[in-house]
Design a protein around this motif. Structure first.
Motif: not given
Length: 189
Positions: A134-139, A153-154
């Motif tokens: 969740i923190h790095d957006g890879s969820i 990345l986005i």
């Protein structure tokens, strides 16, 4: 002369205020998510968000069973006992504790296996891995079962750029009124 300079600084301040407002509105949620998850990740051990690492009797470090056998034990357990995906993401080998942590790709289960006997010592949820995603957006990549890191990345790029812009515009929102005050004091002295 001081009035035109003050007018110019005031105009710049209004521009920075608009930039600050229009960047902060769409990104405040994401920046809050990053802040909250960063705190959770920093305190993950104290909050018991990661499973406690087991330990086994270490007699001879050279007597480990093969890694392939440990992987087989983990995948068999996942299929037979938990009926979850058995695709392994990574192995965390802890020679000093005599165990191997098996982390799976499509769920947050961790199986800890004794490196000498092959006995399963622990099966736990890795809540910290969910929080990290969740923190790095890879969820999003995880939920879509994508091997790419495009969402990460986005998300990371946009939120980082927003934070940089908010930092710069916030600085000028703080600095410009002080500058105007200094100019006024000099002009009236």
């Amino acid at each position: 002369m001081p009035n035109s300079r003050i007018s110019h600084i005031a105009t710049n301040t209004r521009i920075h205020r608009r930039i600050h407002k229009w960047i902060s509105l769409p990104f405040v949620f994401f920046l809050m998510v990053i802040g909250v998850t960063a705190i959770l990740l920093a305190w993950k051990k104290e909050m018991k968000l990661i499973p406690k690492t087991q330990k086994t009797l270490i007699e001879n470090p050279g007597d480990w069973i093969p890694v392939e056998r440990i992987m087989e034990i983990g995948t068999t357990f996942m299929i037979d006992s938990l009926q979850k995906s058995h695709e392994i993401d990574r192995l965390d080998i802890r020679p000093d504790k005599g165990i191997v942590k098996i982390v799976f790709k499509y769920h947050f289960t961790e199986v800890q296996v004794d490196g000498y006997s092959g006995e399963i010592l622990s099966v736990s949820q890795r809540n910290s891995d969910l929080i990290e995603k969740i923190h790095d957006g890879s969820i999003l990549d995880f939920l879509l079962k994508s091997d790419s890191e495009n969402s990460k990345l986005i998300y990371s790029t946009l939120t980082s750029l927003a934070l940089i812009i908010l930092g710069i515009s916030g600085f000028y929102l703080w600095y410009n009124p002080k500058k105007i005050k200094t100019i006024k004091k000099r002009g009236y002295s």
